[in-house]
Design an enzyme around this catalytic site. Structure first.
Site, mmCIF file in Angstrom:
data_model
loop_
_atom_site.group_PDB
_atom_site.id
_atom_site.type_symbol
_atom_site.label_atom_id
_atom_site.label_comp_id
_atom_site.label_asym_id
_atom_site.label_seq_id
_atom_site.Cartn_x
_atom_site.Cartn_y
_atom_site.Cartn_z
ATOM 1 N N GLY A 1 -8.604 -17.900 -41.168
ATOM 2 C CA GLY A 1 -8.214 -18.722 -42.308
ATOM 3 C C GLY A 1 -8.878 -20.089 -42.228
ATOM 4 N N LYS A 2 -8.306 -21.087 -42.913
ATOM 5 C CA LYS A 2 -8.911 -22.424 -42.953
ATOM 6 C C LYS A 2 -9.035 -23.022 -41.558
ATOM 7 C CE LYS A 2 -7.222 -23.459 -47.606
ATOM 8 N NZ LYS A 2 -6.293 -24.287 -48.418
ATOM 9 N N MET A 3 -7.932 -22.922 -40.775
ATOM 10 C CA MET A 3 -7.944 -23.515 -39.431
ATOM 11 C C MET A 3 -8.918 -22.772 -38.518
ATOM 12 S SD MET A 3 -5.593 -26.009 -39.397
ATOM 13 C CE MET A 3 -4.627 -26.199 -37.919
ATOM 14 N N GLY A 4 -8.881 -21.450 -38.595
ATOM 15 C CA GLY A 4 -9.770 -20.644 -37.757
ATOM 16 C C GLY A 4 -11.232 -20.898 -38.070
ATOM 17 N N GLN B 1 -7.392 -32.583 -43.778
ATOM 18 C CA GLN B 1 -6.712 -31.346 -44.173
ATOM 19 C C GLN B 1 -5.373 -31.615 -44.846
ATOM 20 O OE1 GLN B 1 -6.363 -28.466 -41.062
ATOM 21 N NE2 GLN B 1 -5.808 -26.822 -42.464
ATOM 22 N N SER C 1 -0.706 -38.712 -39.681
ATOM 23 C CA SER C 1 -1.144 -37.499 -38.989
ATOM 24 C C SER C 1 -1.327 -37.760 -37.502
ATOM 25 C CB SER C 1 -2.466 -36.993 -39.577
ATOM 26 O OG SER C 1 -2.322 -36.643 -40.925
ATOM 27 N N CYS D 1 1.590 -27.476 -39.937
ATOM 28 C CA CYS D 1 1.758 -27.299 -38.491
ATOM 29 C C CYS D 1 2.325 -28.561 -37.835
ATOM 30 C CB CYS D 1 0.439 -26.914 -37.833
ATOM 31 S SG CYS D 1 -0.872 -28.147 -38.005
ATOM 32 N N ASN D 2 2.166 -29.711 -38.494
ATOM 33 C CA ASN D 2 2.623 -30.975 -37.907
ATOM 34 C C ASN D 2 3.902 -31.522 -38.504
ATOM 35 O OD1 ASN D 2 0.576 -31.200 -36.048
ATOM 36 N ND2 ASN D 2 -0.756 -32.381 -37.398
ATOM 37 N N ARG D 3 4.364 -30.960 -39.626
ATOM 38 C CA ARG D 3 5.535 -31.548 -40.287
ATOM 39 C C ARG D 3 6.250 -30.530 -41.163
ATOM 40 N NH1 ARG D 3 4.308 -36.156 -41.765
ATOM 41 N NH2 ARG D 3 2.246 -36.192 -40.812
#
Length: 540
Positions: free
Chosen positions: A282-285, A205, A198, A139-141
């Site tokens: 999922g993992k983030m949720g 993560q 990050s 999501c960041n890169r």
């Protein structure tokens, strides 16, 4: 354009070789993002090649001599260019776009789902100048790591491939990308794995995501020894930094920052009473749910494609009321929620303006605004929702507001981490340099074996046909023993574990000496063969 704070190195974009003619004869320009120009001396070979550009108006020159001289000059130029090209060593290159340099609306178009990584590696390695490849898309890169047979041509081919697959123009990609080569690329990945690059300094993560690159790459043609070794070493670095510096202690994650942001935007009195909806388990949720519980939330609705994951989360948090709803009830659930967290892998938005405009208004106790906290890339909530007076949308780029307050304490630990990364970078580069001797070891052994077989055949022919198998074996064993004894010394001096630079330097000197002494095929020829093979492959 923002520059990553954790990276102190310049992101260089080199001029293509065709631009040499346009520069002054004494220097070549190298462009550095953003906007700075450094002048570096041109190779001496070009200046001394005998090529001249001066013409006197009144000179009378024999036409044949002029023609011959011009032809000679042209051949020298071609030879010089070819020499520079073939002497260029295969390079590790990263072509990257991150949260530090690129807005989310561009990153989401370039994002590659994990399931597509093997296909992407295959397509990248089919490019003429790309030998190995890996994709790190989060999501960041969005970063592509390659082993390129030529830096300039490799970067050009990868950038064009990114444009073709994403629909983002090359000019737009070049505007936001950063380029790093060899040791800088190595150090960057180590910083990424350690959590230093990050948005949330020290978050854990990203290390799991780097591990996933290795897991997905196993068995994929193109995820070769250099790139595989780089990512495996990055995992080691990430673990070591977290163990020895404690940089992750108290560190926030993207998910926890999302929860913090929501609470910052809500009136304090409604922190435990606001109606929470989490879309995606999922993992983030799952992390969002955990952080909501940690902040005192005791009831929430979770929308997911299947109930299995929600049930597993419910088992872990038995004291919390977690209500499962299927995706087809998402809009109904949104109508009854004050805060909506989205973290799905959907490539199209789940909420647009037309979906939200008719939702019933939220109460004044929560500030009168329905909050959408979208931590997905590509985004799950369209920016157009912000046009409504009844709603506000926040995406991953908006988390900087929360992260700024959590960084200062871990910056001191980041300095300790940099020392570890620098040490590990040297070790990796030494290991990679030591790989240069492998072709020479193979070629020297093959050279010795050819001589052994030829001399053995002469010996056997002189001994006649009536010699016994036992004698033949004894002579064969004798020849093998002699070759192995003679090669033992040179082989020992070609092997190096890369643990210290002095030994490595001597090893490389020994390699070049053996190449000269025995007229072994050098790495220049190997590079040429690789390039030719690539071109022939694409022409089939």
């Amino acid at each position: 354009m923002a520059i990553p704070t954790a990276s102190s190195r310049a992101k260089l974009e080199y001029l293509s070789s065709s631009s040499v003619a346009a520069t002054s004869p004494a220097s070549i320009g190298i462009f550095c993002n953003p906007g700075r120009v450094r002048r570096l001396p041109i190779q001496k070979g070009l200046l001394n090649s005998g090529i001249r550009c001066e013409v006197a108006a009144n000179d009378v020159v024999d036409q044949n001599v002029t023609s011959s001289s011009s032809l000679s000059a042209l051949e020298q130029l071609k030879t010089s260019a070819a020499d520079r090209y073939t002497k260029e060593r295969s390079s590790i290159v990263v072509i990257g776009l991150s949260i530090h340099t690129t807005p989310v609306e561009v990153r989401e178009k370039l994002a590659i789902p994990e399931a597509e990584w093997p296909r992407a590696i295959g397509e990248l390695c089919n490019l003429n100048h790309i030998e190995e490849a890996a994709v790190l898309s989060t999501c960041n890169r969005m970063e592509i790591y390659v082993v390129a047979l030529s830096q300039h041509r490799g970067v050009k081919e990868v950038t064009e491939w990114m444009s073709k697959t994403s629909g983002v123009p090359v000019a737009e990609i070049c505007k936001h990308r950063f380029l790093l080569y060899n040791n800088d690329a190595t150090q960057h990945l180590f910083e990424v794995s350690a959590g230093l690059d990050s948005l949330v300094l020290g978050e854990g993560q990203i290390l799991a995501q780097v591990k996933q690159v290795v897991k997905v790459g196993q068995g994929v043609t193109g995820f070769g020894r250099n790139i595989s070794g780089l990512f495996k070493h990055a995992i080691t670095v990430g673990k070591r930094v977290r163990t020895e510096t404690n940089i992750a202690a108290g560190a926030v994650s993207v998910s926890s920052a999302a929860v913090e942001l929501a609470l910052m935007k809500l009136p304090e009195s409604s922190h435990t009473t606001a109606r929470m909806l989490v879309i995606g388990a999922g993992k983030m949720g799952k992390l969002v749910i955990k952080h909501l519980v940690a902040k005192g939330c005791t009831k929430m609705v979770v929308v997911n494609r299947s109930e299995d994951r929600v049930s597993a989360i419910r088992e872990e948090m038995k004291d919390v009321e977690i209500i499962y709803k299927p995706l087809n009830e998402m809009l109904n659930c949104a109508a009854e929620a004050d805060v909506i967290f989205t973290s799905t892998a959907s490539e199209t938005p789940l909420f647009m303006k037309e979906h939200v405009v008719d939702l019933p208004p939220v109460g004044p106790s929560v500030g009168g605004l329905r909050l959408f906290i979208d931590i997905s890339v590509p985004r799950n909530v369209g920016a157009c929702v912000n046009e409504l007076e009844s709603a506000r949308v926040y995406n991953v780029d908006d988390l900087k507001e929360v992260v700024a307050a959590n960084k200062e304490d871990r910056l001191r630990k980041a300095m300790e981490a940099q020392a570890i990364i620098s040490e590990e970078s040297k070790q990796f580069e030494a290991w990679r340099d030591s790989l240069e001797t492998v072709p020479t070891i193979k070629k020297l052994r093959a050279y010795a074996e050819r001589i052994r077989l030829a001399e053995l055949e002469k010996c056997m022919s002189k001994m006649g046909d009536d010699i016994s198998k036992k004698t033949k074996k004894a002579v064969d064993d004798l020849s093998r023993g002699l070759v192995n004894k003679l090669l033992h010394g040179p082989m020992q001096h070609l092997r190096c574990d890369g643990s210290d630079s002095r030994t490595l330097s001597e090893t490389l000197e020994n390699m070049h000496a053996l190449n000269r002494m025995f007229s072994l095929e050098t790495d220049i020829s190997v590079l040429e063969q690789k390039i030719r093979a690539k071109v022939e492959q694409t022409q089939k």
